[in-house]
Design a protein around this motif. Structure first.
Motif, PDB file in Angstrom:
ATOM      1  N   GLY A   1       0.790  -1.228   0.000  1.00  0.00           N
ATOM      2  CA  GLY A   1       0.000   0.000   0.000  1.00  0.00           C
ATOM      3  C   GLY A   1       0.821   1.276   0.000  1.00  0.00           C
ATOM      4  N   PHE A   2       2.095   1.159   0.317  1.00  0.00           N
ATOM      5  CA  PHE A   2       2.958   2.341   0.365  1.00  0.00           C
ATOM      6  C   PHE A   2       4.269   2.120  -0.389  1.00  0.00           C
ATOM      7  CE2 PHE A   2       0.402   2.415   4.269  1.00  0.00           C
ATOM      8  CZ  PHE A   2      -0.271   3.594   4.058  1.00  0.00           C
ATOM      9  N   ASP A   3       4.239   1.217  -1.359  1.00  0.00           N
ATOM     10  CA  ASP A   3       5.486   0.849  -2.037  1.00  0.00           C
ATOM     11  C   ASP A   3       5.903   1.812  -3.144  1.00  0.00           C
ATOM     12  OD1 ASP A   3       3.685   0.234  -4.038  1.00  0.00           O
ATOM     13  OD2 ASP A   3       4.168  -1.906  -4.097  1.00  0.00           O
ATOM     14  N   GLY A   4       5.101   2.808  -3.400  1.00  0.00           N
ATOM     15  CA  GLY A   4       5.456   3.786  -4.422  1.00  0.00           C
ATOM     16  C   GLY A   4       5.131   3.346  -5.834  1.00  0.00           C
ATOM     17  N   SER A   5       4.430   2.217  -5.967  1.00  0.00           N
ATOM     18  CA  SER A   5       4.116   1.709  -7.304  1.00  0.00           C
ATOM     19  C   SER A   5       3.200   2.655  -8.078  1.00  0.00           C
ATOM     20  CB  SER A   5       3.468   0.327  -7.214  1.00  0.00           C
ATOM     21  OG  SER A   5       2.233   0.403  -6.517  1.00  0.00           O
TER      22      SER A   5
ATOM     23  N   ILE B   1       3.870  11.840  -1.664  1.00  0.00           N
ATOM     24  CA  ILE B   1       2.568  11.482  -1.106  1.00  0.00           C
ATOM     25  C   ILE B   1       1.602  11.061  -2.200  1.00  0.00           C
ATOM     26  CG2 ILE B   1       1.655  13.844  -1.048  1.00  0.00           C
ATOM     27  CD1 ILE B   1       0.982  11.080   1.559  1.00  0.00           C
ATOM     28  N   ASP B   2       1.678  11.673  -3.367  1.00  0.00           N
ATOM     29  CA  ASP B   2       0.803  11.273  -4.466  1.00  0.00           C
ATOM     30  C   ASP B   2       1.055   9.819  -4.859  1.00  0.00           C
ATOM     31  OD1 ASP B   2      -0.348  13.752  -4.542  1.00  0.00           O
ATOM     32  OD2 ASP B   2       0.748  14.435  -6.310  1.00  0.00           O
ATOM     33  N   GLY B   3       2.313   9.444  -4.956  1.00  0.00           N
ATOM     34  CA  GLY B   3       2.652   8.071  -5.301  1.00  0.00           C
ATOM     35  C   GLY B   3       2.187   7.088  -4.251  1.00  0.00           C
ATOM     36  N   ARG B   4       2.294   7.463  -2.997  1.00  0.00           N
ATOM     37  CA  ARG B   4       1.852   6.587  -1.901  1.00  0.00           C
ATOM     38  C   ARG B   4       0.341   6.450  -1.895  1.00  0.00           C
ATOM     39  NH1 ARG B   4       6.462   6.092  -2.729  1.00  0.00           N
ATOM     40  NH2 ARG B   4       8.124   6.041  -1.238  1.00  0.00           N
ATOM     41  N   LEU B   5      -0.370   7.529  -2.134  1.00  0.00           N
ATOM     42  CA  LEU B   5      -1.830   7.453  -2.196  1.00  0.00           C
ATOM     43  C   LEU B   5      -2.272   6.565  -3.350  1.00  0.00           C
ATOM     44  CD1 LEU B   5      -2.907  11.110  -1.382  1.00  0.00           C
ATOM     45  CD2 LEU B   5      -3.368   9.073  -0.016  1.00  0.00           C
ATOM     46  N   THR B   6      -1.613   6.689  -4.475  1.00  0.00           N
ATOM     47  CA  THR B   6      -1.961   5.847  -5.613  1.00  0.00           C
ATOM     48  C   THR B   6      -1.624   4.390  -5.322  1.00  0.00           C
ATOM     49  OG1 THR B   6      -1.570   7.700  -7.101  1.00  0.00           O
ATOM     50  CG2 THR B   6      -1.669   5.522  -8.098  1.00  0.00           C
ATOM     51  N   SER B   7      -0.515   4.132  -4.650  1.00  0.00           N
ATOM     52  CA  SER B   7      -0.170   2.767  -4.261  1.00  0.00           C
ATOM     53  C   SER B   7      -1.237   2.192  -3.336  1.00  0.00           C
ATOM     54  CB  SER B   7       1.185   2.727  -3.545  1.00  0.00           C
ATOM     55  OG  SER B   7       2.208   3.161  -4.387  1.00  0.00           O
ATOM     56  N   ALA B   8      -1.677   2.978  -2.377  1.00  0.00           N
ATOM     57  CA  ALA B   8      -2.719   2.517  -1.454  1.00  0.00           C
ATOM     58  C   ALA B   8      -4.014   2.239  -2.215  1.00  0.00           C
ATOM     59  CB  ALA B   8      -2.949   3.542  -0.350  1.00  0.00           C
ATOM     60  N   TRP B   9      -4.363   3.120  -3.131  1.00  0.00           N
ATOM     61  CA  TRP B   9      -5.571   2.902  -3.921  1.00  0.00           C
ATOM     62  C   TRP B   9      -5.427   1.642  -4.776  1.00  0.00           C
ATOM     63  CZ3 TRP B   9     -10.360   2.951  -4.137  1.00  0.00           C
ATOM     64  CH2 TRP B   9     -11.029   2.683  -5.318  1.00  0.00           C
ATOM     65  N   ASN B  10      -4.252   1.421  -5.354  1.00  0.00           N
ATOM     66  CA  ASN B  10      -4.025   0.207  -6.152  1.00  0.00           C
ATOM     67  C   ASN B  10      -4.240  -1.040  -5.301  1.00  0.00           C
ATOM     68  OD1 ASN B  10      -3.420   1.668  -8.458  1.00  0.00           O
ATOM     69  ND2 ASN B  10      -1.211   1.528  -8.176  1.00  0.00           N
ATOM     70  N   TRP B  11      -3.743  -1.033  -4.073  1.00  0.00           N
ATOM     71  CA  TRP B  11      -3.932  -2.174  -3.177  1.00  0.00           C
ATOM     72  C   TRP B  11      -5.422  -2.383  -2.927  1.00  0.00           C
ATOM     73  CZ3 TRP B  11      -6.298  -3.271   1.392  1.00  0.00           C
ATOM     74  CH2 TRP B  11      -5.967  -4.489   1.998  1.00  0.00           C
ATOM     75  N   CYS B  12      -6.121  -1.310  -2.640  1.00  0.00           N
ATOM     76  CA  CYS B  12      -7.558  -1.407  -2.365  1.00  0.00           C
ATOM     77  C   CYS B  12      -8.320  -1.941  -3.573  1.00  0.00           C
ATOM     78  CB  CYS B  12      -8.119  -0.041  -1.963  1.00  0.00           C
ATOM     79  SG  CYS B  12      -7.475   0.569  -0.396  1.00  0.00           S
TER      80      CYS B  12
END
Length: 106
Positions: free
Chosen positions: A57-61, A69-80
């Motif tokens: 969720g915070f891997d920067g993918s 922070i944008d990359g982390r939010l997108t990573s979290a959304w990708n996990w979800c």
């Protein structure tokens, strides 16, 4: 700009609610066998969910070269967005999960 930061609670709240519901599900006769047999008990299930989320969720993918922070939010959304493919998705459903749009059955 600031709206994206208000999405954090929408991503984290369902995860927190599921994790909080697991001990109750594990003590219920109708769901305890699922949690114990399939996941090795409530503690292992909670650790599996949280480890998977914090690892991916915070891997920067989700980074596109913008702010961290944008990359982390997108990573979290990708996990979800991949939750329904996770082995513990049925547990989320048993806990009342309906989506990451703010709705959750009590």
């Amino acid at each position: 700009f600031i709206d994206k930061y208000t999405q954090v609670a929408r991503l984290l709240d369902p995860i927190a609610r599921c994790v909080e519901a697991i001990p109750g599900l594990a003590s219920s006769l109708s769901t305890s066998s699922i949690i114990n047999r399939q996941f090795g008990g409530p503690d292992r299930l909670v650790k599996a969910i949280l480890c998977d989320f914090f690892k991916h969720g915070f891997d920067g993918s989700g980074s596109d070269g913008g702010s961290c922070i944008d990359g982390r939010l997108t990573s979290a959304w990708n996990w979800c967005s991949k939750l329904e493919k996770k082995p513990y998705y049925p547990v989320f459903m048993l806990a009342g999960f309906q989506g990451f749009d703010g709705d959750f059955k009590k």
